[in-house]
Enzyme design. Structure first.
Site, mmCIF file in Angstrom:
data_model
loop_
_atom_site.group_PDB
_atom_site.id
_atom_site.type_symbol
_atom_site.label_atom_id
_atom_site.label_comp_id
_atom_site.label_asym_id
_atom_site.label_seq_id
_atom_site.Cartn_x
_atom_site.Cartn_y
_atom_site.Cartn_z
ATOM 1 N N GLY A 81 0.814 -1.213 0.000
ATOM 2 C CA GLY A 81 0.000 0.000 0.000
ATOM 3 C C GLY A 81 0.846 1.260 0.000
ATOM 4 O O GLY A 81 1.943 1.278 0.559
ATOM 5 N N ARG A 145 1.273 -5.691 -4.962
ATOM 6 C CA ARG A 145 1.274 -6.594 -3.808
ATOM 7 C C ARG A 145 1.738 -8.010 -4.145
ATOM 8 O O ARG A 145 1.523 -8.940 -3.373
ATOM 9 C CB ARG A 145 -0.128 -6.660 -3.197
ATOM 10 C CG ARG A 145 -0.550 -5.389 -2.485
ATOM 11 C CD ARG A 145 -1.715 -5.633 -1.548
ATOM 12 N NE ARG A 145 -2.167 -4.412 -0.906
ATOM 13 C CZ ARG A 145 -1.607 -3.893 0.184
ATOM 14 N NH1 ARG A 145 -0.604 -4.504 0.755
ATOM 15 N NH2 ARG A 145 -2.074 -2.769 0.699
ATOM 16 N N ASP A 176 5.160 -7.918 5.498
ATOM 17 C CA ASP A 176 5.151 -9.016 4.523
ATOM 18 C C ASP A 176 6.238 -8.816 3.459
ATOM 19 O O ASP A 176 6.957 -9.751 3.110
ATOM 20 C CB ASP A 176 3.788 -9.108 3.822
ATOM 21 C CG ASP A 176 2.707 -9.675 4.737
ATOM 22 O OD1 ASP A 176 3.059 -10.467 5.637
ATOM 23 O OD2 ASP A 176 1.533 -9.323 4.553
ATOM 24 N N LYS A 202 8.108 0.571 5.587
ATOM 25 C CA LYS A 202 6.987 1.396 5.120
ATOM 26 C C LYS A 202 5.661 0.815 5.588
ATOM 27 O O LYS A 202 5.511 -0.394 5.571
ATOM 28 C CB LYS A 202 7.010 1.397 3.590
ATOM 29 C CG LYS A 202 5.837 2.008 2.923
ATOM 30 C CD LYS A 202 5.127 1.059 1.920
ATOM 31 C CE LYS A 202 4.389 -0.065 2.577
ATOM 32 N NZ LYS A 202 3.508 -0.831 1.715
ATOM 33 N N THR A 203 4.745 1.572 6.020
ATOM 34 C CA THR A 203 3.320 1.265 6.116
ATOM 35 C C THR A 203 2.645 2.320 6.972
ATOM 36 O O THR A 203 3.117 2.644 8.065
ATOM 37 C CB THR A 203 2.960 -0.145 6.648
ATOM 38 O OG1 THR A 203 1.525 -0.232 6.749
ATOM 39 C CG2 THR A 203 3.551 -0.484 8.005
ATOM 40 N N ASP A 205 0.084 1.846 8.460
ATOM 41 C CA ASP A 205 -0.550 1.144 9.585
ATOM 42 C C ASP A 205 0.264 1.245 10.873
ATOM 43 O O ASP A 205 -0.259 1.020 11.959
ATOM 44 C CB ASP A 205 -0.747 -0.336 9.246
ATOM 45 C CG ASP A 205 -1.790 -0.545 8.158
ATOM 46 O OD1 ASP A 205 -2.307 0.467 7.651
ATOM 47 O OD2 ASP A 205 -2.091 -1.706 7.831
ATOM 48 N N TYR A 243 -25.889 14.812 14.259
ATOM 49 C CA TYR A 243 -25.410 13.510 13.742
ATOM 50 C C TYR A 243 -24.378 12.868 14.645
ATOM 51 O O TYR A 243 -23.527 13.551 15.224
ATOM 52 C CB TYR A 243 -24.739 13.679 12.371
ATOM 53 C CG TYR A 243 -25.638 14.126 11.259
ATOM 54 C CD1 TYR A 243 -26.799 13.410 10.939
ATOM 55 C CD2 TYR A 243 -25.317 15.254 10.516
ATOM 56 C CE1 TYR A 243 -27.607 13.839 9.899
ATOM 57 C CE2 TYR A 243 -26.120 15.676 9.476
ATOM 58 C CZ TYR A 243 -27.272 14.972 9.173
ATOM 59 O OH TYR A 243 -28.070 15.384 8.158
ATOM 60 N N GLU A 426 -7.664 8.466 1.528
ATOM 61 C CA GLU A 426 -7.505 9.932 1.602
ATOM 62 C C GLU A 426 -6.142 10.345 2.147
ATOM 63 O O GLU A 426 -5.695 11.467 1.937
ATOM 64 C CB GLU A 426 -8.578 10.527 2.543
ATOM 65 C CG GLU A 426 -9.997 10.460 2.043
ATOM 66 C CD GLU A 426 -10.659 9.110 2.284
ATOM 67 O OE1 GLU A 426 -9.951 8.145 2.654
ATOM 68 O OE2 GLU A 426 -11.870 9.022 2.094
HETATM 69 P P1 FBP Z 1 0.536 -1.994 3.630
HETATM 70 O O1 FBP Z 1 0.479 -2.895 4.823
HETATM 71 O O2 FBP Z 1 0.923 -2.683 2.386
HETATM 72 O O3 FBP Z 1 1.371 -0.787 3.900
HETATM 73 O O4 FBP Z 1 -0.913 -1.434 3.343
HETATM 74 C C1 FBP Z 1 -1.700 -0.935 4.354
HETATM 75 C C2 FBP Z 1 -3.098 -0.582 3.897
HETATM 76 O O5 FBP Z 1 -3.200 0.791 3.605
HETATM 77 C C3 FBP Z 1 -4.105 -1.000 4.951
HETATM 78 O O6 FBP Z 1 -4.288 0.017 5.894
HETATM 79 C C4 FBP Z 1 -5.314 -1.328 4.120
HETATM 80 O O7 FBP Z 1 -6.115 -2.310 4.712
HETATM 81 C C5 FBP Z 1 -4.721 -1.899 2.862
HETATM 82 O O8 FBP Z 1 -3.459 -1.302 2.710
HETATM 83 C C6 FBP Z 1 -5.573 -1.627 1.646
HETATM 84 O O9 FBP Z 1 -5.026 -2.301 0.570
HETATM 85 P P2 FBP Z 1 -5.294 -1.931 -0.940
HETATM 86 O O10 FBP Z 1 -4.479 -0.717 -1.256
HETATM 87 O O11 FBP Z 1 -4.799 -3.123 -1.661
HETATM 88 O O12 FBP Z 1 -6.750 -1.657 -1.088
#
Ligand code: FBP
Length: 551
Positions: A81, A145, A176, A202-203, A205, A243, A426
């Protein structure tokens, strides 16, 4: 190509480097420590990584390095991602290579790891690089991926690297992808090749972290972007007062993003998947947590609020986790048969005979849209694509039902009108914050120094991140040091351990100490947009998570 005024201004930004990497490249010396061990399963991992297990930690310091001026050829991959700052990792790597020897070459593999397998690459030159400095996105070379998995894929990766005359491959990815980097480094040595492999953490998350990796890049910018949006919604909620906003936030497994955004914006509710799992909460107990805040706020006349929901929540609710694990096995072992079943009803019929009774009952009880998403194809690493599961809608529906029951019992007299949001895409390609711009550039530069020092099987590491950049330290962590063995598709596999939210960690404890008040009162904080220019305390601050963890 037309570019925005901000983009033009960002081209001119010069990212900061740690002192050990600044100045002349000939002065970057590497200090190696003692051999290291993996976090667990050392025996098994020693067998998998016969040639690359247990390397020493590497730290850069000022000193002489007579290997650094060699002419090098390197290939770089963006994997998984998108995360803000990826282009700056490439920029740091590019600048390091050119400073070391202006005849060195950098290739970008196109579309992620498949670019290496299928030999799709392009040479990165100074003009191309300059168009992407300090910008968000991975569009310079694209990402993907694909997992390098089969013997054929490993063999063709080596063939490509040899054809291009590479000295090294740099894989910029999450847990991964860096597990893949470790396996590739081992494979190259086993095949008698001296092509090196270096990873970069990188991530968005934030779950690739440990003692040596303080944070993964992109987390800072993504959380700040989501927090700006959450703050805007909070202000809207507090203005209109009509809301409840249910906001699902990315973070496939760990809830770091939700927690950081909660610390930045002080919403009424923030669910933390790791806590749900630890307390073994059922789906209806999770619903009760949210409904409780709705009821209490209605008693104060406040029929509005904001609830943050981590993307991976469903996988942490024990009954759902069991269902997903069983589904993963079915989808792995009966993949072909299952893919031939067209209708959802027939899929359910097939599963009735393969899943446990408890899991069948849960699956049938879920709204059809959610159940269908749980049955959808896994990503190449076997993960459920949680970004597609509309947990925010599931919870809105269930909270609504719970409130109807409470109303009948006379325990709730408010009005409940809810809107769902999902913040993920976003934030993944936002212009990197100054922190991510500096951190990524340093990671890329450190990756160059690891290659130039002849190391392989390392993750580039930059530490001491709450101090000013000049005081950061740089080096490399052996990839095998972060690994353990985990069950994947029914077999034990080496993997880099994911870092989940620690319930005894400072960020969670800081949140838990105040969330009771947030659940009842309106305590919203509005952090606003990322600032790139201005005083350092506004522009260069790292995340609250990092500050709490490092102090
Ligand atoms: P990575 O672990 O590859 O950095 O990706 C994280 C992420 O953004 C998650 O937060 C999300 O669930 C996923 O990628 C979404 O994947 P895709 O871009 O394939 O829709």
């Amino acid at each position: 190509m037309d570019v925005s005024a901000l983009q033009k201004a960002r081209y001119a930004y010069q990212p900061k480097l740690p002192a050990s990497l600044s100045g002349d490249v000939e002065d970057i010396a590497v200090r190696l420590g003692s051999p290291t061990e993996a976090i667990s399963d050392q025996g098994d991992l020693r067998l998998v990584f016969k040639h690359s297990y247990g390397k020493p930690l590497a730290v850069f310091e000022k000193g002489k390095n007579d290997r650094i001026n060699r002419k090098l050829s390197v290939g770089v991959i963006l994997s998984g991602g998108q995360a803000p700052g990826g282009h700056n990792v490439i920029a740091g790597l590019f600048d390091g290579l050119k400073k070391g020897n202006r005849d060195s070459t950098l290739y970008g593999f196109l579309g992620g790891p498949s670019g290496l397998i299928e030999n799709r690459a392009r040479k990165i030159d100074a003009d191309m690089m300059d168009m992407y400095r300090n910008t968000g996105g991975f569009d310079m070379i694209g990402s993907g991926r694909t997992k390098i998995e089969t013997p054929e894929q490993f063999a063709s990766s080596l063939e490509t690297a040899k054809k291009l005359g590479l000295n090294a491959v740099v894989i910029i990815g999450g847990d991964d992808s860096n597990t893949n980097a470790a396996l590739l480094a081992e494979y190259f040595i086993e095949k008698g090749s001296d092509i090196q492999v270096i990873g970069c953490p990188k991530t968005i998350d934030g779950d690739l972290k440990n003692e040596y990796i303080e944070t993964s890049f992109g987390f800072d910018t993504a959380c700040k972007t989501y927090s700006e949006l959450i703050g805007n919604i909070e202000r809207d909620a507090n203005s209109a007062k009509k809301y409840w906003h249910f906001i699902k936030l990315m973070g496939r497994a760990a809830s770091h993003i939700a927690l950081e955004c909660a610390l930045q914006t002080q919403p009424n509710v923030c669910l933390i998947s790791e806590e749900v799992e630890a307390k073994k909460l059922s789906l209806s107990q999770v619903v009760d947590i949210v409904a409780d805040s709705v009821v209490k706020r209605a008693e104060n006349g406040e029929n509005f609020g904001v609830a943050l929901i981590p993307e991976g929540l469903v996988e942490f609710i024990p009954e759902m986790k069991k269902l997903i694990e069983e589904l993963n096995d079915v989808l792995a072992f009966h993949a072909e048969k299952f893919s031939q079943i067209d209708s959802f009803i027939e899929q359910l019929y097939f599963l009735e005979n393969t899943l446990s009774d408890a899991s069948v009952a849960i699956l049938k009880d879920l709204p059809a849209d959610i159940a269908k998403e749980l049955l959808a194809e896994r990503d190449p690493h076997g993960n459920v694509q949680v970004s597609r599961i509309e947990t925010e809608k599931l919870l809105i529906g269930m909270v609504e039902k719970k409130l109807e029951v409470l109303k009948k019992q006379g325990a709730y007299r408010g009005k409940f009108s809810a809107l769902g949001h999902f913040f993920g895409y976003e934030g993944r390609c936002a212009f990197p914050s100054n922190f991510d711009a500096d951190y990524c550039y340093s990671l890329g530069y450190s990756a160059f120094a690891l290659i130039a020092s002849g190391l392989t099987g390392y993750l580039s590491s930059v530490r001491n991140l709450t101090a000013p950049a000049s005081e950061w330290t740089a080096g490399g962590v052996p990839l095998t040091m972060m690994m353990n063995m985990e069950q994947r598709h029914g077999t034990k596999k080496p993997v880099i351990k994911k870092a989940l939210v620690e319930l005894d960690g400072k960020p969670f404890r800081a949140f838990a100490a105040v969330r009771g008040e947030w659940a009842q009162k309106t305590c919203f904080l509005f952090p606003g947009a990322i600032q790139y220019y201005g005083p350092s305390e506004v522009c260069d601050q790292p995340t609250k998570t990092l500050i709490l963890e490092r102090t």
